[in-house]
Design a protein around this motif. Structure first.
Motif, PDB file in Angstrom:
ATOM      1  N   LEU A  27      37.140  37.917  74.308  1.00 35.81           N
ATOM      2  CA  LEU A  27      37.835  37.861  72.804  1.00 35.81           C
ATOM      3  C   LEU A  27      37.492  39.102  72.000  1.00 35.81           C
ATOM      4  CD1 LEU A  27      37.419  34.287  71.790  1.00 35.81           C
ATOM      5  CD2 LEU A  27      39.673  35.360  72.249  1.00 35.81           C
ATOM      6  N   ILE A  28      36.026  39.408  72.272  1.00 33.18           N
ATOM      7  CA  ILE A  28      35.853  40.937  71.708  1.00 33.18           C
ATOM      8  C   ILE A  28      36.438  42.032  72.189  1.00 33.18           C
ATOM      9  CG2 ILE A  28      33.848  42.515  71.526  1.00 33.18           C
ATOM     10  CD1 ILE A  28      32.075  39.948  71.369  1.00 33.18           C
ATOM     11  N   ARG A  29      36.734  42.141  73.387  1.00 32.11           N
ATOM     12  CA  ARG A  29      37.621  43.247  73.797  1.00 32.11           C
ATOM     13  C   ARG A  29      38.909  43.349  73.322  1.00 32.11           C
ATOM     14  NH1 ARG A  29      35.588  41.862  79.166  1.00 32.11           N
ATOM     15  NH2 ARG A  29      37.588  40.861  79.655  1.00 32.11           N
ATOM     16  N   ARG A  30      39.606  42.145  73.566  1.00 35.74           N
ATOM     17  CA  ARG A  30      41.047  41.851  73.045  1.00 35.74           C
ATOM     18  C   ARG A  30      41.177  42.375  71.617  1.00 35.74           C
ATOM     19  NH1 ARG A  30      42.683  36.448  76.133  1.00 35.74           N
ATOM     20  NH2 ARG A  30      42.967  37.199  78.067  1.00 35.74           N
ATOM     21  N   ARG A  31      40.064  41.756  70.952  1.00 39.69           N
ATOM     22  CA  ARG A  31      40.359  42.109  69.509  1.00 39.69           C
ATOM     23  C   ARG A  31      39.785  43.867  69.077  1.00 39.69           C
ATOM     24  NH1 ARG A  31      39.171  38.250  65.446  1.00 39.69           N
ATOM     25  NH2 ARG A  31      39.595  39.761  64.056  1.00 39.69           N
ATOM     26  N   LEU A  32      39.038  44.438  69.859  1.00 39.99           N
ATOM     27  CA  LEU A  32      38.873  45.871  69.753  1.00 39.99           C
ATOM     28  C   LEU A  32      39.851  46.783  70.271  1.00 39.99           C
ATOM     29  CD1 LEU A  32      34.996  45.928  70.082  1.00 39.99           C
ATOM     30  CD2 LEU A  32      36.363  45.623  68.155  1.00 39.99           C
ATOM     31  N   ARG A  33      40.701  46.305  71.238  1.00 39.87           N
ATOM     32  CA  ARG A  33      41.481  47.250  71.914  1.00 39.87           C
ATOM     33  C   ARG A  33      42.491  48.054  71.062  1.00 39.87           C
ATOM     34  NH1 ARG A  33      43.614  43.468  76.870  1.00 39.87           N
ATOM     35  NH2 ARG A  33      41.676  43.611  78.023  1.00 39.87           N
ATOM     36  N   GLY A  34      42.901  47.091  69.933  1.00 41.28           N
ATOM     37  CA  GLY A  34      43.977  47.926  69.032  1.00 41.28           C
ATOM     38  C   GLY A  34      43.123  48.803  68.092  1.00 41.28           C
ATOM     39  N   ASP A 120      30.718  45.399  63.570  1.00 46.85           N
ATOM     40  CA  ASP A 120      31.538  44.696  62.194  1.00 46.85           C
ATOM     41  C   ASP A 120      32.359  43.441  62.742  1.00 46.85           C
ATOM     42  OD1 ASP A 120      30.586  46.975  60.975  1.00 46.85           O
ATOM     43  OD2 ASP A 120      32.643  47.906  61.047  1.00 46.85           O
ATOM     44  N   LEU A 121      32.857  43.412  63.995  1.00 44.64           N
ATOM     45  CA  LEU A 121      33.744  42.272  64.184  1.00 44.64           C
ATOM     46  C   LEU A 121      32.808  41.016  64.477  1.00 44.64           C
ATOM     47  CD1 LEU A 121      36.292  40.721  65.429  1.00 44.64           C
ATOM     48  CD2 LEU A 121      35.515  41.692  67.589  1.00 44.64           C
ATOM     49  N   VAL A 122      31.801  41.392  65.104  1.00 41.62           N
ATOM     50  CA  VAL A 122      30.788  40.103  65.243  1.00 41.62           C
ATOM     51  C   VAL A 122      29.946  39.668  64.122  1.00 41.62           C
ATOM     52  CG1 VAL A 122      28.793  39.255  66.715  1.00 41.62           C
ATOM     53  CG2 VAL A 122      30.501  40.730  67.720  1.00 41.62           C
ATOM     54  N   ALA A 171      40.189  52.229  96.025  1.00 39.70           N
ATOM     55  CA  ALA A 171      39.818  51.515  94.745  1.00 39.70           C
ATOM     56  C   ALA A 171      38.540  51.814  94.267  1.00 39.70           C
ATOM     57  CB  ALA A 171      40.212  50.042  94.814  1.00 39.70           C
ATOM     58  N   THR A 172      38.256  52.062  93.172  1.00 38.39           N
ATOM     59  CA  THR A 172      36.886  52.099  92.677  1.00 38.39           C
ATOM     60  C   THR A 172      36.211  50.841  92.013  1.00 38.39           C
ATOM     61  OG1 THR A 172      37.398  54.407  92.086  1.00 38.39           O
ATOM     62  CG2 THR A 172      35.488  53.518  90.963  1.00 38.39           C
ATOM     63  N   ALA A 173      35.281  50.047  92.785  1.00 36.27           N
ATOM     64  CA  ALA A 173      34.875  49.100  92.271  1.00 36.27           C
ATOM     65  C   ALA A 173      34.004  49.165  90.909  1.00 36.27           C
ATOM     66  CB  ALA A 173      33.972  48.496  92.964  1.00 36.27           C
ATOM     67  N   ALA A 174      34.218  48.197  90.033  1.00 31.88           N
ATOM     68  CA  ALA A 174      33.666  48.185  88.546  1.00 31.88           C
ATOM     69  C   ALA A 174      32.533  47.209  88.503  1.00 31.88           C
ATOM     70  CB  ALA A 174      34.713  48.083  87.428  1.00 31.88           C
ATOM     71  N   PRO A 175      31.221  47.431  88.086  1.00 32.49           N
ATOM     72  CA  PRO A 175      30.170  46.443  88.353  1.00 32.49           C
ATOM     73  C   PRO A 175      30.520  45.203  87.235  1.00 32.49           C
ATOM     74  CG  PRO A 175      29.621  48.373  87.247  1.00 32.49           C
ATOM     75  CD  PRO A 175      31.079  48.572  87.782  1.00 32.49           C
ATOM     76  N   GLU A 176      30.246  44.011  87.661  1.00 33.19           N
ATOM     77  CA  GLU A 176      30.771  42.992  86.917  1.00 33.19           C
ATOM     78  C   GLU A 176      29.730  42.982  85.550  1.00 33.19           C
ATOM     79  OE1 GLU A 176      33.020  39.904  85.647  1.00 33.19           O
ATOM     80  OE2 GLU A 176      33.274  40.913  87.341  1.00 33.19           O
ATOM     81  N   ALA A 177      29.992  43.055  84.472  1.00 32.77           N
ATOM     82  CA  ALA A 177      29.249  43.157  83.270  1.00 32.77           C
ATOM     83  C   ALA A 177      30.018  42.803  81.990  1.00 32.77           C
ATOM     84  CB  ALA A 177      28.651  44.557  83.160  1.00 32.77           C
ATOM     85  N   PRO A 178      29.609  42.484  81.114  1.00 29.97           N
ATOM     86  CA  PRO A 178      30.243  42.072  79.923  1.00 29.97           C
ATOM     87  C   PRO A 178      31.154  43.168  79.368  1.00 29.97           C
ATOM     88  CG  PRO A 178      27.772  42.221  79.232  1.00 29.97           C
ATOM     89  CD  PRO A 178      28.110  42.293  80.806  1.00 29.97           C
ATOM     90  N   TRP A 179      30.960  44.314  79.441  1.00 30.58           N
ATOM     91  CA  TRP A 179      31.859  45.499  78.937  1.00 30.58           C
ATOM     92  C   TRP A 179      32.604  46.187  79.679  1.00 30.58           C
ATOM     93  CZ3 TRP A 179      26.370  45.504  78.947  1.00 30.58           C
ATOM     94  CH2 TRP A 179      25.669  45.943  79.844  1.00 30.58           C
ATOM     95  N   THR A 180      33.094  45.387  80.847  1.00 28.04           N
ATOM     96  CA  THR A 180      33.811  45.975  81.971  1.00 28.04           C
ATOM     97  C   THR A 180      35.256  45.981  81.514  1.00 28.04           C
ATOM     98  OG1 THR A 180      33.972  43.928  83.502  1.00 28.04           O
ATOM     99  CG2 THR A 180      32.258  45.585  83.755  1.00 28.04           C
ATOM    100  N   GLU A 181      36.061  46.343  82.127  1.00 21.11           N
ATOM    101  CA  GLU A 181      37.456  46.295  82.189  1.00 21.11           C
ATOM    102  C   GLU A 181      37.871  47.532  81.291  1.00 21.11           C
ATOM    103  OE1 GLU A 181      40.958  43.420  80.498  1.00 21.11           O
ATOM    104  OE2 GLU A 181      39.628  42.552  82.082  1.00 21.11           O
ATOM    105  N   ASP A 182      38.047  47.744  80.030  1.00 11.34           N
ATOM    106  CA  ASP A 182      38.380  48.720  79.342  1.00 11.34           C
ATOM    107  C   ASP A 182      37.857  48.549  77.673  1.00 11.34           C
ATOM    108  OD1 ASP A 182      40.036  46.871  77.813  1.00 11.34           O
ATOM    109  OD2 ASP A 182      41.452  46.934  79.461  1.00 11.34           O
ATOM    110  N   THR A 183      36.587  48.350  77.721  1.00 10.82           N
ATOM    111  CA  THR A 183      35.949  48.054  76.545  1.00 10.82           C
ATOM    112  C   THR A 183      36.016  49.112  75.458  1.00 10.82           C
ATOM    113  OG1 THR A 183      34.246  46.543  77.781  1.00 10.82           O
ATOM    114  CG2 THR A 183      33.565  47.323  75.563  1.00 10.82           C
ATOM    115  N   PRO A 184      35.254  50.273  75.463  1.00 13.28           N
ATOM    116  CA  PRO A 184      35.603  51.091  74.292  1.00 13.28           C
ATOM    117  C   PRO A 184      36.481  52.062  74.516  1.00 13.28           C
ATOM    118  CG  PRO A 184      33.530  51.777  75.310  1.00 13.28           C
ATOM    119  CD  PRO A 184      34.014  50.689  76.090  1.00 13.28           C
ATOM    120  N   SER A 185      37.736  51.606  74.966  1.00 12.99           N
ATOM    121  CA  SER A 185      38.831  52.611  75.480  1.00 12.99           C
ATOM    122  C   SER A 185      39.655  52.638  74.289  1.00 12.99           C
ATOM    123  CB  SER A 185      39.660  52.016  76.737  1.00 12.99           C
ATOM    124  OG  SER A 185      39.716  50.690  76.491  1.00 12.99           O
TER     125      SER A 185
END
Length: 185
Positions: A27-34, A120-122, A171-185
């Motif tokens: 949810l944090i990732r989704r809210r911060l994407r925009g 700010d969000l949290v 493929a480049t493996a991304a480590p499993e962590a709470p900020w993976t995928e596209d956090t501060p993108s």
């Protein structure tokens, strides 16, 4: 308590805790994407930038070890992030064959913006909880940090880990962590 295959059965404390933590992070990732400037960054790119942020001058091999990725995968990430003007690769004066990594101003700005927006969000959502819930979450932080440390230790002891599913070739493996995928993108 673990079910078959080493996974916690639904409805157990282990499953509920995992679901809550993963759900919050998603949810944090989704809210911060925009509202983020620039192209999205992949999880492994974000992980590398955050590592360099915390350890300026880290070498590529050391970063690979820290992120639990192959050196050639980290080299590929470094090349992409240098090309996108988020990383600076400097020659190590002690070993001319090695490179030291530093963030560019653009990367520092992007990470700082993401950190601020996340806090700010949290913070807004925490302020909506009652005092007892905020106190409970605050009291849980040391235990959650210890849990994270134990999980990190397990990564470093391969005999305790289930075999990962292989990624497709190239493929480049991304480590499993709470900020993976596209956090501060």
């Amino acid at each position: 308590m673990q079910g078959s295959g080493g996974q916690a059965p639904p409805g157990t404390f282990e499953a509920e805790l995992t679901d809550a933590l993963v759900g919050i992070q998603r949810l944090i990732r989704r809210r911060l994407r925009g509202g983020l400037a620039g192209p999205r960054l992949r999880g492994a790119e974000v992980e590398l930038l955050r590592l360099v942020e915390s350890r300026p001058g880290i070498g590529v091999s050391e970063a690979a070890k820290e992120l639990h990725l192959a050196s050639n995968s980290v080299s590929t990430l470094v090349n992409q992030l240098v090309r996108d003007a988020y990383l600076i690769r400097e020659t190590d004066p002690a070993d001319r064959r090695a490179a030291r990594l530093r963030l560019t101003g653009a990367a520092k700005k992007r990470l700082a913006d993401w950190h601020r927006r996340r806090a700010d969000l949290v913070g807004r959502q925490l302020s909506r909880l009652d005092e007892a819930d905020r106190d409970a979450l605050h009291a849980a932080l040391p235990a959650l940090r210890r849990l994270a440390g134990r999980l990190r230790e397990d990564i470093e002891e391969p005999e305790d880990i289930e075999e990962p599913v292989s990624a497709p070739a190239g493929a480049t493996a991304a480590p499993e962590a709470p900020w993976t995928e596209d956090t501060p993108s």
